[in-house]
Design a protein around this motif. Structure first.
Motif, PDB file in Angstrom:
ATOM      1  N   ARG A   1       0.817  -1.219   0.000  1.00  0.00           N
ATOM      2  CA  ARG A   1       0.000   0.000   0.000  1.00  0.00           C
ATOM      3  C   ARG A   1       0.850   1.268   0.000  1.00  0.00           C
ATOM      4  NH1 ARG A   1      -5.518   0.034   1.907  1.00  0.00           N
ATOM      5  NH2 ARG A   1      -6.289  -2.095   1.943  1.00  0.00           N
ATOM      6  N   GLY A   2       2.169   1.085   0.110  1.00  0.00           N
ATOM      7  CA  GLY A   2       3.043   2.252   0.145  1.00  0.00           C
ATOM      8  C   GLY A   2       3.137   2.909   1.507  1.00  0.00           C
ATOM      9  N   TRP A   3       2.711   2.201   2.546  1.00  0.00           N
ATOM     10  CA  TRP A   3       2.795   2.752   3.898  1.00  0.00           C
ATOM     11  C   TRP A   3       4.240   2.700   4.370  1.00  0.00           C
ATOM     12  CZ3 TRP A   3      -1.632   0.277   7.262  1.00  0.00           C
ATOM     13  CH2 TRP A   3      -2.880   0.630   6.728  1.00  0.00           C
ATOM     14  N   PRO A   4       4.657   3.647   5.189  1.00  0.00           N
ATOM     15  CA  PRO A   4       5.994   3.536   5.778  1.00  0.00           C
ATOM     16  C   PRO A   4       6.014   2.384   6.780  1.00  0.00           C
ATOM     17  CG  PRO A   4       4.797   5.401   6.722  1.00  0.00           C
ATOM     18  CD  PRO A   4       3.936   4.851   5.614  1.00  0.00           C
ATOM     19  N   SER A   5       7.189   1.841   7.006  1.00  0.00           N
ATOM     20  CA  SER A   5       7.304   0.772   8.004  1.00  0.00           C
ATOM     21  C   SER A   5       6.921   1.316   9.372  1.00  0.00           C
ATOM     22  CB  SER A   5       8.735   0.237   8.064  1.00  0.00           C
ATOM     23  OG  SER A   5       9.032  -0.469   6.893  1.00  0.00           O
ATOM     24  N   PRO A   6       6.130   0.559  10.109  1.00  0.00           N
ATOM     25  CA  PRO A   6       5.767   1.018  11.449  1.00  0.00           C
ATOM     26  C   PRO A   6       6.981   0.947  12.370  1.00  0.00           C
ATOM     27  CG  PRO A   6       4.988  -1.212  11.107  1.00  0.00           C
ATOM     28  CD  PRO A   6       5.567  -0.746   9.796  1.00  0.00           C
ATOM     29  N   ARG A   7       6.945   1.727  13.429  1.00  0.00           N
ATOM     30  CA  ARG A   7       8.010   1.636  14.434  1.00  0.00           C
ATOM     31  C   ARG A   7       7.979   0.236  15.058  1.00  0.00           C
ATOM     32  NH1 ARG A   7       6.554   5.697  17.491  1.00  0.00           N
ATOM     33  NH2 ARG A   7       7.843   7.176  16.371  1.00  0.00           N
ATOM     34  N   THR A   8       6.752  -0.194  15.369  1.00  0.00           N
ATOM     35  CA  THR A   8       6.556  -1.520  15.948  1.00  0.00           C
ATOM     36  C   THR A   8       5.230  -2.084  15.456  1.00  0.00           C
ATOM     37  OG1 THR A   8       7.695  -0.809  17.968  1.00  0.00           O
ATOM     38  CG2 THR A   8       6.456  -2.835  18.119  1.00  0.00           C
ATOM     39  N   LEU A   9       5.222  -3.364  15.172  1.00  0.00           N
ATOM     40  CA  LEU A   9       3.997  -4.080  14.833  1.00  0.00           C
ATOM     41  C   LEU A   9       3.860  -5.222  15.823  1.00  0.00           C
ATOM     42  CD1 LEU A   9       1.581  -4.833  12.965  1.00  0.00           C
ATOM     43  CD2 LEU A   9       3.222  -6.170  11.614  1.00  0.00           C
ATOM     44  N   ARG A  10       2.724  -5.282  16.480  1.00  0.00           N
ATOM     45  CA  ARG A  10       2.438  -6.369  17.409  1.00  0.00           C
ATOM     46  C   ARG A  10       1.218  -7.128  16.908  1.00  0.00           C
ATOM     47  NH1 ARG A  10       2.989  -2.089  20.216  1.00  0.00           N
ATOM     48  NH2 ARG A  10       4.884  -1.762  21.368  1.00  0.00           N
ATOM     49  N   VAL A  11       1.309  -8.434  16.935  1.00  0.00           N
ATOM     50  CA  VAL A  11       0.160  -9.278  16.597  1.00  0.00           C
ATOM     51  C   VAL A  11      -0.016 -10.262  17.738  1.00  0.00           C
ATOM     52  CG1 VAL A  11      -0.775 -11.011  15.022  1.00  0.00           C
ATOM     53  CG2 VAL A  11       0.477  -9.035  14.104  1.00  0.00           C
ATOM     54  N   GLU A  12      -1.235 -10.305  18.240  1.00  0.00           N
ATOM     55  CA  GLU A  12      -1.600 -11.254  19.279  1.00  0.00           C
ATOM     56  C   GLU A  12      -2.566 -12.265  18.689  1.00  0.00           C
ATOM     57  OE1 GLU A  12      -3.593 -11.321  23.749  1.00  0.00           O
ATOM     58  OE2 GLU A  12      -3.878  -9.569  22.470  1.00  0.00           O
ATOM     59  N   VAL A  13      -2.339 -13.533  18.976  1.00  0.00           N
ATOM     60  CA  VAL A  13      -3.252 -14.597  18.572  1.00  0.00           C
ATOM     61  C   VAL A  13      -3.697 -15.300  19.843  1.00  0.00           C
ATOM     62  CG1 VAL A  13      -3.464 -16.804  17.366  1.00  0.00           C
ATOM     63  CG2 VAL A  13      -2.292 -14.890  16.261  1.00  0.00           C
ATOM     64  N   GLU A  14      -4.992 -15.225  20.081  1.00  0.00           N
ATOM     65  CA  GLU A  14      -5.597 -15.862  21.253  1.00  0.00           C
ATOM     66  C   GLU A  14      -6.186 -17.200  20.820  1.00  0.00           C
ATOM     67  OE1 GLU A  14      -8.188 -13.786  24.509  1.00  0.00           O
ATOM     68  OE2 GLU A  14      -9.511 -14.501  22.902  1.00  0.00           O
ATOM     69  N   GLU A  15      -5.774 -18.268  21.496  1.00  0.00           N
ATOM     70  CA  GLU A  15      -6.321 -19.605  21.198  1.00  0.00           C
ATOM     71  C   GLU A  15      -7.667 -19.808  21.864  1.00  0.00           C
ATOM     72  OE1 GLU A  15      -2.630 -22.656  20.489  1.00  0.00           O
ATOM     73  OE2 GLU A  15      -3.526 -22.594  22.479  1.00  0.00           O
ATOM     74  N   CYS A  16      -7.774 -19.317  23.072  1.00  0.00           N
ATOM     75  CA  CYS A  16      -9.016 -19.366  23.827  1.00  0.00           C
ATOM     76  C   CYS A  16      -8.904 -18.294  24.902  1.00  0.00           C
ATOM     77  CB  CYS A  16      -9.257 -20.744  24.437  1.00  0.00           C
ATOM     78  SG  CYS A  16      -7.959 -21.296  25.562  1.00  0.00           S
TER      79      CYS A  16
END
Length: 166
Positions: free
Chosen positions: A140-155
């Motif tokens: 999309r041409g966005w600048p790189s974020p300072r930080t990217l966090r992804v959380e995946v909840e199993e339950c």
């Protein structure tokens, strides 16, 4: 003289539809393999960065939609690891066969997602989603974020998170 406060901005997206119900099994301790089971996973994404000309870190709607594309691809699928040293995958006709030692499972290939990871743990699924999001941001041409966090909840009460600083 008082210190000047430093501002950091972040956005977080987590919605009731950023979920995926998937089957999986993992290997652990070098000689154990879980039974097949599934989870109703939930994803949450957080982006830290500078404000743009619109005073956004990123567009919430676009971030939500990029995440939804990924979670929809994983929904109602069997998640299999392409890079496992213990689980061998082979396409046999219309099926994908997964082998662990003397055990094997055969799944319709169109009902599987073979992920480029070593094990289908919540941690590595989060890393996979984060990598896909970084690719989508770049496209999309966005600048790189300072930080990217992804959380995946199993339950409820059980989740894994990755924090990337590209």
């Amino acid at each position: 003289m008082p210190a000047v406060p430093v501002s950091r901005f972040k956005v977080r997206v987590t919605k009731d539809y950023l979920v995926f119900s998937s089957g999986h099994f993992i290997t652990f301790d070098g000689d154990h393999c879980e039974r097949i089971h599934g989870h109703n996973y939930r994803a949450a994404v957080e982006v830290d960065g500078d404000l743009d000309a619109n005073a956004y870190v990123v567009d919430f709607i676009a971030l939500r939609d990029m995440t939804r594309v990924i979670t929809d691809e994983l929904d109602h699928r069997m998640l299999l690891p392409a890079k496992s040293p213990l689980i061998a995958l082979e396409v046999v006709g219309p099926n994908t066969v997964a082998r662990y030692r003397d055990r094997y499972w055969s799944f319709p290939s169109d009902e599987c997602v073979v992920l480029p990871i070593a094990n289908t743990t919540a941690e590595l699924i989060a890393e996979y989603i984060a990598g896909r999001l970084l690719e989508a941001m770049k496209a999309r041409g966005w600048p790189s974020p300072r930080t990217l966090r992804v959380e995946v909840e199993e339950c409820f009460g059980q989740s894994a998170e990755i924090e990337l600083t590209p």
